[in-house]
Design a protein around this motif. Structure first.
Motif, short mmCIF file in Angstrom:
data_model
loop_
_atom_site.label_atom_id
_atom_site.label_comp_id
_atom_site.label_asym_id
_atom_site.label_seq_id
_atom_site.Cartn_x
_atom_site.Cartn_y
_atom_site.Cartn_z
N GLU A 110 0.83 -1.21 0.00
CA GLU A 110 0.00 0.00 0.00
C GLU A 110 0.86 1.26 0.00
O GLU A 110 0.52 2.27 -0.63
CB GLU A 110 -0.93 0.00 1.21
CG GLU A 110 -1.96 1.13 1.19
CD GLU A 110 -2.93 1.06 2.35
OE1 GLU A 110 -3.76 1.99 2.49
OE2 GLU A 110 -2.85 0.10 3.15
N PHE A 111 1.97 1.20 0.70
CA PHE A 111 2.88 2.35 0.72
C PHE A 111 3.44 2.61 -0.67
O PHE A 111 3.54 3.76 -1.10
CB PHE A 111 4.02 2.09 1.71
CG PHE A 111 5.14 3.09 1.61
CD1 PHE A 111 5.05 4.31 2.25
CD2 PHE A 111 6.29 2.80 0.88
CE1 PHE A 111 6.09 5.24 2.15
CE2 PHE A 111 7.31 3.71 0.78
CZ PHE A 111 7.22 4.93 1.42
N GLU A 112 3.83 1.57 -1.37
CA GLU A 112 4.40 1.73 -2.71
C GLU A 112 3.38 2.33 -3.67
O GLU A 112 3.72 3.15 -4.52
CB GLU A 112 4.90 0.39 -3.22
CG GLU A 112 6.08 -0.16 -2.42
CD GLU A 112 6.52 -1.53 -2.87
OE1 GLU A 112 5.75 -2.17 -3.63
OE2 GLU A 112 7.61 -1.97 -2.48
N GLU A 113 2.10 1.94 -3.53
CA GLU A 113 1.05 2.52 -4.37
C GLU A 113 0.87 3.99 -4.06
O GLU A 113 0.71 4.82 -4.98
CB GLU A 113 -0.26 1.76 -4.13
CG GLU A 113 -0.23 0.30 -4.60
CD GLU A 113 -1.50 -0.44 -4.23
OE1 GLU A 113 -2.36 0.16 -3.53
OE2 GLU A 113 -1.65 -1.61 -4.63
N LEU A 114 0.87 4.35 -2.77
CA LEU A 114 0.74 5.75 -2.38
C LEU A 114 1.90 6.58 -2.90
O LEU A 114 1.71 7.69 -3.41
CB LEU A 114 0.65 5.86 -0.86
CG LEU A 114 0.66 7.28 -0.28
CD1 LEU A 114 -0.52 8.10 -0.80
CD2 LEU A 114 0.66 7.24 1.25
N LEU A 115 3.11 6.07 -2.78
CA LEU A 115 4.28 6.80 -3.23
C LEU A 115 4.20 7.07 -4.73
O LEU A 115 4.53 8.17 -5.20
CB LEU A 115 5.55 6.01 -2.91
CG LEU A 115 6.87 6.64 -3.34
CD1 LEU A 115 7.04 8.03 -2.73
CD2 LEU A 115 8.05 5.74 -2.97
N GLU A 116 3.74 6.11 -5.50
CA GLU A 116 3.60 6.30 -6.94
C GLU A 116 2.58 7.39 -7.25
O GLU A 116 2.79 8.21 -8.15
CB GLU A 116 3.18 4.98 -7.59
CG GLU A 116 3.16 5.04 -9.11
CD GLU A 116 2.86 3.70 -9.75
OE1 GLU A 116 2.62 3.67 -10.98
OE2 GLU A 116 2.87 2.69 -9.02
N GLU A 117 1.50 7.44 -6.48
CA GLU A 117 0.50 8.50 -6.66
C GLU A 117 1.09 9.87 -6.34
O GLU A 117 0.82 10.85 -7.05
CB GLU A 117 -0.71 8.23 -5.77
CG GLU A 117 -1.52 7.00 -6.17
CD GLU A 117 -2.69 6.76 -5.23
OE1 GLU A 117 -2.99 7.67 -4.42
OE2 GLU A 117 -3.29 5.68 -5.28
#
Length: 283
Positions: A110-117
């Motif tokens: 979930e952190f990696e998805e947020l960082l990409e956003e």
């Protein structure tokens, strides 16, 4: 009694002489050979001096030994283009080891998805950010250790951290940071819980730093995990998009995303070596 044995090449030469000059010459050759063997009059071979040897005949040094003694001035270590435009805070010198103490953060999906956003949103506003290669929360500034200091330095850290207990901290507020040289600007997420325990650990780390006359941590630290960076001091430009980026953190479908660190193990990175110091379990 010493007996001489001729080699096959010598036998062949004697046979050729007998064929060409007859038995008389063959007898004379045989007599001469016999006198040489009895008197020990053998032809001597010339010794080859080391300095006369061709470079090709000398064995090359193994690559592992050459790597142990690199050139004093390696232009690649100072070339910012090879490091994404980053500049060193201090010049690289042989025997100096860049060192810092930290908690590692192992990102979840979930952190990696947020960082990409976050990176995409910043990019649409003309702010190109480079994600961190690894994530951590610093407990010290980056200092320079001499190689022979590494063992006593890490031993001092281990002794000081031996009675410190593990804990959990969380972070969810985005904040902008710029290094002292104003050469890089960072987007980070600031710790909101667990700060008191962090300060206790910093005091332990600072004690070791003082023993070795090294710089201690900041007086009023803002504990955080850096997410991404850009070259130069772009603090003002990043402030313009900070609120928009923060809305991506708190406005998720499942609610605000807190970055949670299980602070169970303090690490010390010095050069290419990593030392780990497990903290005591509460139970």
């Amino acid at each position: 009694m010493l007996v001489g044995y001729s080699s096959s090449s010598e036998d062949e030469e004697e046979e050729e002489e007998e064929d060409e000059d007859g038995e008389e010459n063959g007898s004379e050759a045989a007599a001469t050979q016999t006198r040489r063997r009895s008197s020990g009059d053998f032809p001597t071979k010339k010794k080859i001096k080391v300095e006369d040897m061709s470079p090709k005949t000398r064995l090359p040094l193994p690559g592992c030994l050459l790597d142990m003694f690199p050139d004093e001035d390696d232009p690649q270590t100072e070339d910012a283009s090879l490091h994404g435009g980053r500049l060193r805070s201090f010049k690289h010198e042989r025997g100096n080891w860049a060192t810092y103490v930290y908690f590692p953060y192992h990102p979840e999906e979930e952190f990696e998805e947020l960082l990409e956003e976050l990176l995409t949103a910043a990019g649409t506003r003309g702010l190109v950010l480079t994600p961190q290669e690894e994530f951590h929360l610093s407990l010290s500034q980056t200092v320079v250790l001499r190689h022979h200091w590494i063992q006593p330095f890490t031993q001092s850290l281990r002794a000081g951290l031996a009675r410190c207990r593990r804990f959990v901290c969380s972070a969810e507020k985005l904040k902008i940071y710029c290094n002292a040289e104003r050469t890089r600007t960072f987007l980070g997420v600031e710790v909101s819980t667990g700060c008191a325990q962090m300060l206790d650990l910093v005091r332990v780390v600072d004690k070791t730093m003082t023993e070795f006359q090294l710089e201690t941590f900041y007086k009023d630290p803002s504990f955080h995990v850096s997410l991404a960076w850009c070259v130069g001091d772009l603090t003002e430009k990043m402030k313009e998009v900070l609120q928009e980026l923060q809305s991506l953190v708190v406005g998720r479908e499942d609610g605000p995303f807190p970055l949670v660190l299980d602070c169970a193990e303090v690490c010390c990175r010095t050069g290419n070596k990593t030392f780990r110091f497990p903290l005591e379990d509460k139970t």
